[in-house]
Design a protein around this motif. Sequence first.
Motif, PDB file in Angstrom:
ATOM      1  N   ALA A  12       0.869  -1.265  -0.178  1.00 52.83           N
ATOM      2  CA  ALA A  12       0.075   0.251   0.097  1.00 52.83           C
ATOM      3  C   ALA A  12       0.656   1.348   0.135  1.00 52.83           C
ATOM      4  CB  ALA A  12      -0.954  -0.114   1.379  1.00 52.83           C
ATOM      5  N   GLU A  13       2.062   1.192   0.740  1.00 53.03           N
ATOM      6  CA  GLU A  13       2.853   2.542   0.916  1.00 53.03           C
ATOM      7  C   GLU A  13       3.423   2.643  -0.708  1.00 53.03           C
ATOM      8  OE1 GLU A  13       6.908   3.908   3.011  1.00 53.03           O
ATOM      9  OE2 GLU A  13       5.626   2.257   4.220  1.00 53.03           O
ATOM     10  N   VAL A  14       4.063   1.736  -1.266  1.00 51.53           N
ATOM     11  CA  VAL A  14       4.859   1.718  -2.306  1.00 51.53           C
ATOM     12  C   VAL A  14       3.888   2.287  -3.697  1.00 51.53           C
ATOM     13  CG1 VAL A  14       6.610   0.202  -1.564  1.00 51.53           C
ATOM     14  CG2 VAL A  14       4.798  -0.470  -3.189  1.00 51.53           C
ATOM     15  N   LEU A  15       2.567   1.887  -3.286  1.00 51.83           N
ATOM     16  CA  LEU A  15       1.770   2.306  -4.367  1.00 51.83           C
ATOM     17  C   LEU A  15       1.107   3.523  -4.112  1.00 51.83           C
ATOM     18  CD1 LEU A  15      -0.139  -1.139  -5.167  1.00 51.83           C
ATOM     19  CD2 LEU A  15       1.393   0.019  -6.601  1.00 51.83           C
ATOM     20  N   GLY A  16       1.434   4.504  -3.169  1.00 47.25           N
ATOM     21  CA  GLY A  16       0.886   5.678  -2.682  1.00 47.25           C
ATOM     22  C   GLY A  16      -0.382   5.646  -2.079  1.00 47.25           C
ATOM     23  N   ALA A  17      -0.959   4.714  -1.509  1.00 44.97           N
ATOM     24  CA  ALA A  17      -1.951   4.657  -0.754  1.00 44.97           C
ATOM     25  C   ALA A  17      -2.167   5.379   0.385  1.00 44.97           C
ATOM     26  CB  ALA A  17      -2.588   3.084  -0.681  1.00 44.97           C
ATOM     27  N   HIS A  25      10.921   3.048  -4.587  1.00 41.56           N
ATOM     28  CA  HIS A  25      10.955   3.343  -3.055  1.00 41.56           C
ATOM     29  C   HIS A  25      12.230   3.750  -2.479  1.00 41.56           C
ATOM     30  CE1 HIS A  25       9.968   3.231   1.025  1.00 41.56           C
ATOM     31  NE2 HIS A  25       8.611   3.656   0.653  1.00 41.56           N
ATOM     32  N   PRO A  26      12.499   4.704  -1.862  1.00 39.13           N
ATOM     33  CA  PRO A  26      13.890   5.205  -1.440  1.00 39.13           C
ATOM     34  C   PRO A  26      14.281   4.254  -0.380  1.00 39.13           C
ATOM     35  CG  PRO A  26      12.294   6.755  -0.521  1.00 39.13           C
ATOM     36  CD  PRO A  26      11.719   5.860  -1.642  1.00 39.13           C
ATOM     37  N   VAL A  27      13.504   3.600   0.459  1.00 39.72           N
ATOM     38  CA  VAL A  27      13.770   2.575   1.482  1.00 39.72           C
ATOM     39  C   VAL A  27      13.718   1.105   0.942  1.00 39.72           C
ATOM     40  CG1 VAL A  27      13.471   1.833   3.937  1.00 39.72           C
ATOM     41  CG2 VAL A  27      13.207   4.336   3.302  1.00 39.72           C
ATOM     42  N   TYR A  28      12.711   0.809   0.871  1.00 44.46           N
ATOM     43  CA  TYR A  28      12.415  -0.615   0.301  1.00 44.46           C
ATOM     44  C   TYR A  28      13.308  -1.091  -0.981  1.00 44.46           C
ATOM     45  CZ  TYR A  28       8.226   0.099   3.482  1.00 44.46           C
ATOM     46  OH  TYR A  28       7.319   0.218   4.554  1.00 44.46           O
ATOM     47  N   SER A  29      13.801  -0.140  -1.690  1.00 44.16           N
ATOM     48  CA  SER A  29      14.676  -0.853  -2.767  1.00 44.16           C
ATOM     49  C   SER A  29      15.897  -1.307  -2.276  1.00 44.16           C
ATOM     50  CB  SER A  29      14.786   0.453  -3.650  1.00 44.16           C
ATOM     51  OG  SER A  29      15.208   1.604  -3.339  1.00 44.16           O
ATOM     52  N   LYS A  30      16.427  -0.743  -1.067  1.00 43.34           N
ATOM     53  CA  LYS A  30      17.583  -1.254  -0.608  1.00 43.34           C
ATOM     54  C   LYS A  30      17.240  -2.302   0.316  1.00 43.34           C
ATOM     55  CE  LYS A  30      19.603   3.484  -1.055  1.00 43.34           C
ATOM     56  NZ  LYS A  30      18.268   4.227  -1.535  1.00 43.34           N
ATOM     57  N   GLN A  31      16.256  -2.225   1.173  1.00 48.07           N
ATOM     58  CA  GLN A  31      15.978  -3.030   2.413  1.00 48.07           C
ATOM     59  C   GLN A  31      15.535  -4.484   1.689  1.00 48.07           C
ATOM     60  OE1 GLN A  31      13.501  -1.154   4.771  1.00 48.07           O
ATOM     61  NE2 GLN A  31      15.051  -0.209   6.082  1.00 48.07           N
ATOM     62  N   GLU A  32      14.863  -4.456   0.681  1.00 47.22           N
ATOM     63  CA  GLU A  32      13.936  -5.698  -0.031  1.00 47.22           C
ATOM     64  C   GLU A  32      14.659  -5.931  -1.141  1.00 47.22           C
ATOM     65  OE1 GLU A  32      12.241  -6.841   2.250  1.00 47.22           O
ATOM     66  OE2 GLU A  32      11.168  -5.419   3.403  1.00 47.22           O
ATOM     67  N   LYS A  33      15.967  -6.260  -1.396  1.00 46.64           N
ATOM     68  CA  LYS A  33      16.350  -6.488  -2.733  1.00 46.64           C
ATOM     69  C   LYS A  33      16.077  -8.044  -3.077  1.00 46.64           C
ATOM     70  CE  LYS A  33      20.177  -4.786  -1.058  1.00 46.64           C
ATOM     71  NZ  LYS A  33      21.808  -4.548  -0.749  1.00 46.64           N
ATOM     72  N   LEU A  34      16.155  -8.777  -2.206  1.00 47.37           N
ATOM     73  CA  LEU A  34      16.018 -10.382  -2.654  1.00 47.37           C
ATOM     74  C   LEU A  34      14.460 -10.544  -2.816  1.00 47.37           C
ATOM     75  CD1 LEU A  34      17.406 -13.086  -0.403  1.00 47.37           C
ATOM     76  CD2 LEU A  34      15.022 -13.161  -0.882  1.00 47.37           C
TER      77      LEU A  34
END
Length: 488
Positions: free
Chosen positions: A181-186, A227-236
């Motif tokens: 929901a966050e990455v989609l801008g909800a 996404h500035p955070v999840y793109s780094k934290q959720e690479k796998l």
Amino acid sequence: MSFKIAIIGAGSVGFTKKLFTDILCVPEFKDIEFALTDISEHNLGMIQAILDRIVEANGLPTKVTATTDRRKALEGARYIISCVRVGGLEAYADDIRIPLKYGIDQCVGDTICAGGILYGQRNIPVILDFCKDIREVAETDAKFLNYANPMAMNTWAAIEYGKVDTVGLCHGVQHGAEQIAEVLGAKSPRELDYVCSGINHQTWFIELRLNGRAIGKDELVAAFEAHPVYSKQEKLRIDVLKRFGVYSTESNGHLSEYLPWYRKRPDEITRWIDMSDWIHGETGGYLRYSTETRNWFETEYPQFLEAASKPIDPARRSNEHASHILEALETNRVYRGHFNVKNNGVITNLPQDAIIESPGFVDRFGINMAAGITLPEACAATCMSSINVQRMSVHAAIAGDIDLLKLAMLHDPLVGAVSTPEEVWQMVDEMVVAQAAWLPQYADAVPAAKERLAKSKVKTREWAGAARRNVRSIDELRAEKAALKQAG
């Protein structure tokens, strides 16, 4: 309404407090009784004082009792909630330490992989004891709500061998949905409608709609990569999304240890994980976090007790399933969630006996699962690898069969990607010997395991792992919390 809820492992203080306040957000539940039980009188005393403070501060007639006599706590209970960790942090440390000697680097190690399999061996005999007490002294047709990991193995044992009405509960689905929901801008997670299905910690968002609009793979990949955070934290996790076409509910660190591809070599581990928080893949990350949390609570207990004097705010009720399930069963206000139950045809391309995690609706008639779901083939294949390990692990725990336990370990995806059969055989011997105090079903196998270890020529190494951090002191934790507070 007046009924009794027993919480086993209530010394898990923070989680017990959350369950307690969630349940008391239901207006009809103010007259119920909570019976707390744990093997630690010290922890029981702390949590009872906190809950008594909450009751007093909110002027409630709610009754709270605490006892180390589990059977007494279960007498007449309509609902039993388990959040136990058999062996505590001592055994858990071995779940991480010993596999590292054989090159197996785990982030959490409590679901499958080497640590999760041994955790299941410790838990299952205790789960069956719980079930025996529930059948004998709890309210007729009492419901057992299991929050303890390894979720699938514990729930499998309780249903198949404990013969108790059991549902397994986890919050991975909710957390994954909040991310999407966050990455989609909800503006709110409630704008996202989704269907998640699979097995615990390997559940997949097979259908997504944002305000009624279908969300496809390409849009979701682009949203996560931007996404500035999840793109780094959720690479796998993002890589799996690209290859499988659907997003996994499980965190980067957890997911990495259920698959054979990402943690098999130290350089690959550091490539795919993120060290900003333990949950993104740190070696032994959850062990470190759990140790720090325990130490922090022991030291800062007066603050926790003081915070218990605040009024309960229903608006802050969490998305943990337990309170919502109880509300639906008792008031007939329908609740939709994702629950761990025996498959029995719910997911068409997974085995009937497997414990699956899938959507269901709860009302006064019980938990009613949405049947006829078919997983994408890659998702089903990944789940099947874990299901086969879970089945063998449960059967080994029931029979005390060390040979079957070794075969279960050999078939684990990450263990099999890293270790040879000779290494697996020795590792299981070493773990069973080290944890013998919590493995009564293997008592007859321990002497022979010790003899094999004395004669073994399999080489091991002392290795902290590819991405290990030391447990932080209380002063370090205080300084970090102060810095975070000042920054935001």
